[in-house]
Design a protein around this motif. Sequence first.
Motif, short mmCIF file in Angstrom:
data_model
loop_
_atom_site.label_atom_id
_atom_site.label_comp_id
_atom_site.label_asym_id
_atom_site.label_seq_id
_atom_site.Cartn_x
_atom_site.Cartn_y
_atom_site.Cartn_z
N ILE A 58 0.83 -1.20 0.00
CA ILE A 58 0.00 0.00 0.00
C ILE A 58 0.87 1.25 0.00
CG2 ILE A 58 -1.66 1.34 1.36
CD1 ILE A 58 -2.86 -1.27 2.31
N GLY A 59 1.94 1.24 0.79
CA GLY A 59 2.77 2.44 0.90
C GLY A 59 3.62 2.68 -0.31
N ALA A 103 1.64 15.20 3.61
CA ALA A 103 0.47 15.13 4.50
C ALA A 103 -0.54 14.10 4.00
CB ALA A 103 -0.17 16.51 4.62
N GLY A 104 -0.77 14.10 2.68
CA GLY A 104 -1.69 13.11 2.11
C GLY A 104 -1.17 11.70 2.29
N GLY A 105 0.17 11.53 2.15
CA GLY A 105 0.74 10.20 2.36
C GLY A 105 0.59 9.72 3.78
N LEU A 106 0.83 10.62 4.75
CA LEU A 106 0.66 10.24 6.16
C LEU A 106 -0.78 9.87 6.46
CD1 LEU A 106 2.93 12.87 7.96
CD2 LEU A 106 3.37 10.43 7.67
N ILE A 107 -1.70 10.65 5.93
CA ILE A 107 -3.12 10.34 6.16
C ILE A 107 -3.45 8.99 5.53
CG2 ILE A 107 -5.47 11.06 5.63
CD1 ILE A 107 -4.49 13.96 5.80
N ALA A 108 -2.94 8.76 4.30
CA ALA A 108 -3.24 7.50 3.62
C ALA A 108 -2.64 6.32 4.38
CB ALA A 108 -2.68 7.55 2.19
N VAL A 109 -1.39 6.46 4.87
CA VAL A 109 -0.77 5.38 5.63
C VAL A 109 -1.53 5.12 6.94
CG1 VAL A 109 1.30 4.71 6.89
CG2 VAL A 109 1.51 5.69 4.62
N LEU A 140 -5.08 1.54 9.96
CA LEU A 140 -6.37 1.25 10.60
C LEU A 140 -7.10 0.14 9.86
CD1 LEU A 140 -8.47 1.93 12.76
CD2 LEU A 140 -9.37 3.69 11.22
N ALA A 141 -7.08 0.22 8.52
CA ALA A 141 -7.76 -0.81 7.73
C ALA A 141 -7.09 -2.17 7.93
CB ALA A 141 -7.75 -0.42 6.26
N ILE A 142 -5.74 -2.18 7.95
CA ILE A 142 -5.03 -3.45 8.16
C ILE A 142 -5.34 -4.02 9.54
CG2 ILE A 142 -2.72 -4.44 8.46
CD1 ILE A 142 -1.76 -2.49 6.31
#
Length: 460
Positions: free
Chosen positions: A12-13, A167-173, A178-180
């Motif tokens: 994902i990352g 910032a978008g990457g941190l939010i996405a990670v 959380l999803a994982i």
Amino acid sequence: MISIRTRLLVWIGLPFVLLGVAALIVGNLLLSRQINSTFDAMLLNAAERVERRVYSVDGELRINTHYFSISTLGSRGEGKIFYRIRDAQGKMLAGFQGLEGPPTPVEEPVFYDTRYAGNALRAVAITFPVQRSTQRSTIEVIVAESTETRQDLINDFLLTLSGLVAAGGLIAVSIALLAIYQGLAPLKAISRSLRRRSPNDLEPIEAAVPREVSALVASINGLMARMRQSIHNTQQFNADVSHQLRTPVSEIRALAELTGRQCEDAAARRNLQEIERIAEGAGYTVQQLLTLAKTRHELVDTASLAPVDLGEVCRDACTEAIARIYQRGQELEFHDNDSGSRVMADAIMLRWLIQNLIENASQHAGGGQPYRGTIHVAALHRDGKPALRVSDDGVGVSPDELQHLTERFYRASPETPGSGLGLAIVDEVARAHGATLELASPPGKGLAVTVTFPTAPAAG
């Protein structure tokens, strides 16, 4: 082995990182093109404004310096502006003589990069016609601006874009984590459930899980079912073998004893007595093998253990063994030093443990000679935990042999009767109860076997 969480984070990352890098590269290209285009347009506008300041007086070209100025919106007062104005004959009208001209003839506005006075410049060159007395002529105007202003603007935009991407990457990670976590929750629940079980609890897993995990649960339950069936078959086989062997061994023993009574030949009678002794040993070994099979620690369901009084079980085992001990000319002494000690145990298996310890001391305490001393059995507390100890006053065991006593079929004194399985059974029962087994033989003090049990949980 890499965990599922790490793999998901990587898969994902990594795309997010690649997308972020691609966004920065594309953003840099687009921003550079757009900002350079805007600055070039303002630079051209500044050059075109010079045309309105040129006029002719008596055939000579003049520049209205009172109103003359060159500036661009992009400089913001920070950049440097250079210009050069020449007529068609190359005569300087104004500006910087050393400013380099365009690399190609100027028929249309020409933009080019150059350097002057240690400055990197972006320049534009244009020509326009002027009326010079009765003749028409042309003049060339070059306006150049230092490039640090536009580069600073590009860097500001890229810095802002990088912050937004980060910032978008941190939010996405964070969302991915959380999803994982939520996605792996069913697997964690199954793992916790299995860890809480006793090592021998092979009941099916009963849990509501997603469809993707149900196949794994079904496979685990299938494996447990096959293991239960295998254990059942093994136990049934042991019981069948024991039953099938004990019957003919008993018949051989009885037949040898009966025939020996009727036989008048002394040599034959001695042979029959030997057969009877061997049959008796074989029967005892078969019984011990069956007991060993039943007490294998990996087959014992610790969930079925219940609180029992250790002193009471020791007393019952001594009562059962005392007649046999007295017949051998030995003494049996029981000490209940800590009455009321309770342990989590299977009472039958615990009694087998004590009986085998008593039998081992009775048969082997004298070494190669019959033992005529006392066997001591004690229920006590050791380091705050309930324990039992069986010791004798015999010849003891050498340190080299001490570590082998719990091995199957090992006997320190092979000339004495026995199966070599007594202490192996004791070791299996102790391990099934989570107890520790300690064997000690100080010089001149016989053998002492101590079994220390975990403390039973308080009632309620």
